[in-house]
Design an enzyme around this catalytic site. Structure first.
Site, PDB file in Angstrom:
ATOM      1  N   ARG A  23       0.802  -1.225   0.000  1.00 46.02           N
ATOM      2  CA  ARG A  23       0.000   0.000   0.000  1.00 46.02           C
ATOM      3  C   ARG A  23       0.838   1.280   0.000  1.00 46.02           C
ATOM      4  O   ARG A  23       0.308   2.373  -0.075  1.00 46.02           O
ATOM      5  CB  ARG A  23      -0.962  -0.011   1.202  1.00 46.02           C
ATOM      6  CG  ARG A  23      -2.197  -0.855   0.934  1.00 46.02           C
ATOM      7  CD  ARG A  23      -3.129  -0.869   2.118  1.00 46.02           C
ATOM      8  NE  ARG A  23      -2.641  -1.752   3.178  1.00 46.02           N
ATOM      9  CZ  ARG A  23      -3.079  -1.697   4.430  1.00 46.02           C
ATOM     10  NH1 ARG A  23      -3.973  -0.797   4.784  1.00 46.02           N
ATOM     11  NH2 ARG A  23      -2.603  -2.551   5.329  1.00 46.02           N
ATOM     12  N   ASN A 391      37.029  42.977   7.133  1.00 46.57           N
ATOM     13  CA  ASN A 391      35.793  43.356   6.470  1.00 46.57           C
ATOM     14  C   ASN A 391      35.864  42.904   5.015  1.00 46.57           C
ATOM     15  O   ASN A 391      36.719  43.357   4.268  1.00 46.57           O
ATOM     16  CB  ASN A 391      35.607  44.877   6.553  1.00 46.57           C
ATOM     17  CG  ASN A 391      34.184  45.261   6.189  1.00 46.57           C
ATOM     18  OD1 ASN A 391      33.639  44.765   5.197  1.00 46.57           O
ATOM     19  ND2 ASN A 391      33.591  46.129   6.976  1.00 46.57           N
TER      20      ASN A 391
END
Ligand code: UD1
Ligand code: CA
Length: 470
Positions: A23, A391
Site C-alpha cells: 500500500r 571586512n
C-alpha cells in the site's frame, strides 16, 4: 516470581519486517521508508538497542535483500554498535511463522521481545515495563485502547479481567468486534515456552495464516500468566501501512520531539511547524521560529535565536548567536554572538569565531573566520583562513577552483577587502591590507598597504547614445 533486574533473562529481540508494504506504492521497501529522515526500521532498532539485548534478529522477506543491504550486520547507535542477525522468511505465512524463522537462533533461557519493523514510535520505557512483566512463567502483552479497533486483533478477557486469548478481526464475531482493546502485536515471552507454542500453531483461520496471537490461548491453557500492559499513548503502537499513516506518524514524532525541547525550556513558535531529528541539545532561552529543521547532532547555546525557514545540520551554535530567516548551515561550528543571514549558506568544515557577521547571499565553505569579521553581502568565501576584524566587501569572491585543484586564500587580521574583488587563490592578503574595490588579486598583497588592480577609467567625449532612425 517477579524477578529483580539482576535475575532477568538475556533478551532476544525479534523484529518482524517481512511484510511487503504494497500500500506504499513505492519501490522502496516499507521498513526503509523514512520517518524524520531515517528508515522506520532504524527507529525500531535504535529503540531496541537501548534495551541492550543479547541479540537482535530481523525477519525479512522475499525482496527484502535491499533492507538487509541497507542496514548491514550492525547498527551504530552513538558510540555503541548493535549487531544484527537476519532471518529469511521466504513466504509470508503469518506473524507466528515469521517469529519461528528467528527461533533457531534464540536459546531457551532467553526472553523474546517481538517488535514490528513498521511500528516506529514505540518507547523504550514502555518496552522496559513490558519485559519486567514477563518472566519464565509469564507472557507480557502490549495492548491498546482504541475508539475504532477495526483491523486489530481483539483482546478477549474473562470476567476477572484476565486475558484469555486474542481474536483476529477477520475471525471475530460481531460481539468480539465491539471490544475496543486491541493487540499492538508487541509482546514478550520466554523462549522455551514460545518455541513449544509456535510448533503447535495451526493455520485454520480466516486468513489461512500462522498467527502469533494464538500463543496467548495456549499460554492460558498451560496455566502460564498473561500480563497485559495498556500502551500509555496510541502513537507508540501505531503501524505504518501507507503514505497517509506515514505522514501521521511524522506529525506525532514532530510533536514528541518539540515537546522534549519545550520541556527543556526552548521557545518554539509553532510546534507543528518544526522538524527535529537526531540528537539536539540546547542551552537556556533558545528560540526557534517556524519551519526550522534541525538535524542532529546540533547544539544551540544559551540565547540562540533561529529565524524562520532555517535548516541546520550537524552544527554547534554559540551563545547569543542570532540566525536570521532562510539560512542553511551544515557541519559547522559557529561561535558566540554571531549574526548570520538572512539567506546565508554555511557549508561543511566552516568555523566561525565569536562576533562574526554573515549577511545575505553569502556562502562560506571550508573556511575559518576570525573574531569580529564581517562578510555582509553577496560573497563567496571558500577554502579560506580569514583573520579577526576583517571586512569583506560586497560581492567578493575567493576564486578557489581552477577546474582541477582547490587552493587556499589567507586574509590577515584587520584587512579590508573592497567590494567586487576577486581573490585568485592561492593568495595571501596581509594584515591590515586594503584591497581596492573591483580588484582581481592574483599575487600576495602586503600588510598595511593599499593594493589595487584596476584599468584606467576613461570618458569618451565624442560618444553619443544611439538613436532610432525616424
Ligand atoms: C497483527 C496482529 C494483530 C494486531 C496487529 C497490529 C497477528 C496474527 N495479528 O495483525 O493482532 O492487532 O498486527 O497491527 O499477529 N509480518 C511478517 N511476516 C508475516 C506476516 C507479517 O514479517 O508472514 C510482519 C509485517 O511485516 C508487520 C507485522 O508482522 O510488520 C504485522 O503484520 P500485519 O500483516 O500488519 O499484521 P496484521 O494482520 O495487521
Ligand atoms: Ca498491520
Amino acid at each position: 516470581m517477579s524477578g529483580t533486574k539482576a535475575q532477568q533473562a538475556p533478551l532476544a529481540v525479534i523484529v518482524l519486517a517481512a511484510g511487503q508494504g504494497k500500500r506504499m506504492h513505492s519501490d522502496l521497501p516499507k521498513v526503509l521508508q523514512p520517518l524524520a529522515g531515517k528508515p522506520l526500521l532504524t527507529h525500531v532498532l535504535e529503540c531496541a538497542a537501548a534495551l541492550q539485548p543479547a541479540a537482535t534478529h530481523i525477519v525479512y522477506g522475499h525482496g527484502g535483500e535491499r533492507v538487509r543491504a541497507a542496514l548491514g550486520h550492525a547498527l551504530s547507535v552513538g558510540d555503541a554498535s548493535l549487531p544484527l542477525n537476519w532471518a529469511l522468511q521466504a513466504q509470508q505465512l503469518g506473524t507466528g511463522h515469521a517469529v519461528a524463522q528467528a527461533m533457531p537462533h534464540v536459546s531457551d533461557e532467553q526472553m523474546v521481545l517481538v517488535l514490528y519493523g513498521d511500528v516506529p514510535l514505540v518507547r523504550r520505557e514502555t518496552l522496559q515495563q513490558l519485559i519486567e512483566l514477563a518472566g519464565p512463567k509469564a507472557v507480557a502483552l502490549l495492548t491498546v485502547q482504541l475508539t475504532d479497533a477495526t483491523g486489530y486483533g481483539r483482546i478477549v478477557r474473562n470476567r476477572q479481567g484476565e486475558v484469555q486469548r486474542i481474536v483476529e478481526h477477520k475471525d471475530a464475531t460481531a460481539t468480539q468486534r465491539r471490544i475496543n482493546e486491541g493487540n499492538s502485536g508487541i509482546l514478550a515471552a520466554p523462549a522455551k515456552l514460545l518455541r513449544r507454542w509456535l510448533a503447535k500453531l495451526k493455520s485454520d483461520n480466516a486468513q489461512g495464516e500462522y498467527y502469533l496471537t494464538d500463543i496467548i490461548a495456549m499460554a492460558v491453557k498451560d496455566k502460564v500468566k498473561v500480563r497485559p500492559l495498556i500502551a500509555p499513548t496510541l502513537a507508540e503502537v501505531l503501524g505504518v501501512n501507507d503514505k497517509r499513516q506515514l505522514a501521521e506518524l511524522e506529525a506525532h514524532y514532530r510533536r514528541q520531539r518539540a515537546d522534549e525541547l519545550m520541556a527543556a525550556g526552548v521557545t518554539i513558535i509553532d510546534p507543528s511547524r518544526i522538524d527535529l531529528r537526531g540528537v539536539i541539545t540546547t542551552g537556556r532561552d533558545v528560540q526557534l521560529d517556524v519551519n526550522v529543521v534541525l538535524e542532529g547532532p546540533v547544539h544551540l547555546g544559551d540565547g540562540v535565536k533561529v529565524g524562520a525557514n532555517c535548516v541546520i545540520s550537524a552544527a554547534r551554535i554559540g551563545m547569543g548567536t542570532v540566525i536570521r530567516p532562510n539560512c542553511v548551515i551544515e557541519n559547522a561550528e559557529i561561535g558566540a554572538s554571531c549574526q548570520i543571514g538572512p539567506f546565508a549558506r554555511v557549508r561543511p568544515d566552516t568555523e566561525l569565531a565569536d562576533d562574526v557577521h554573515l549577511g545575505n547571499f553569502v556562502e562560506i565553505k571550508k573556511s575559518r573566520i576570525g573574531r569580529g569579521s564581517k562578510v555582509n553581502h553577496l560573497s563567496y568565501v571558500g577554502d579560506s583562513i580569514v583573520g579577526s576584524q576583517v571586512n569583506v566587501g560586497a560581492g567578493t569572491i575567493t576564486c578557489n577552483y581552477d577546474g582541477v585543484n582547490k587552493s587556499q586564500t589567507q586574509i590577515g587580521d584587520g584587512a579590508f577587502i573592497g567590494s567586487g574583488s576577486m581573490l585568485v587563490a592561492p593568495v595571501k592578503i596581509g594584515a591590515g591590507a586594503v584591497i581596492g574595490a573591483g580588484s582581481t588579486i592574483t599575487r600576495d598583497a602586503p600588510d598595511d598597504r593599499l593594493t589595487l588592480e584596476r584599468s584606467q577609467q576613461r570618458t569618451i567625449e565624442q560618444w553619443r547614445r544611439p538613436t532610432k532612425k525616424t
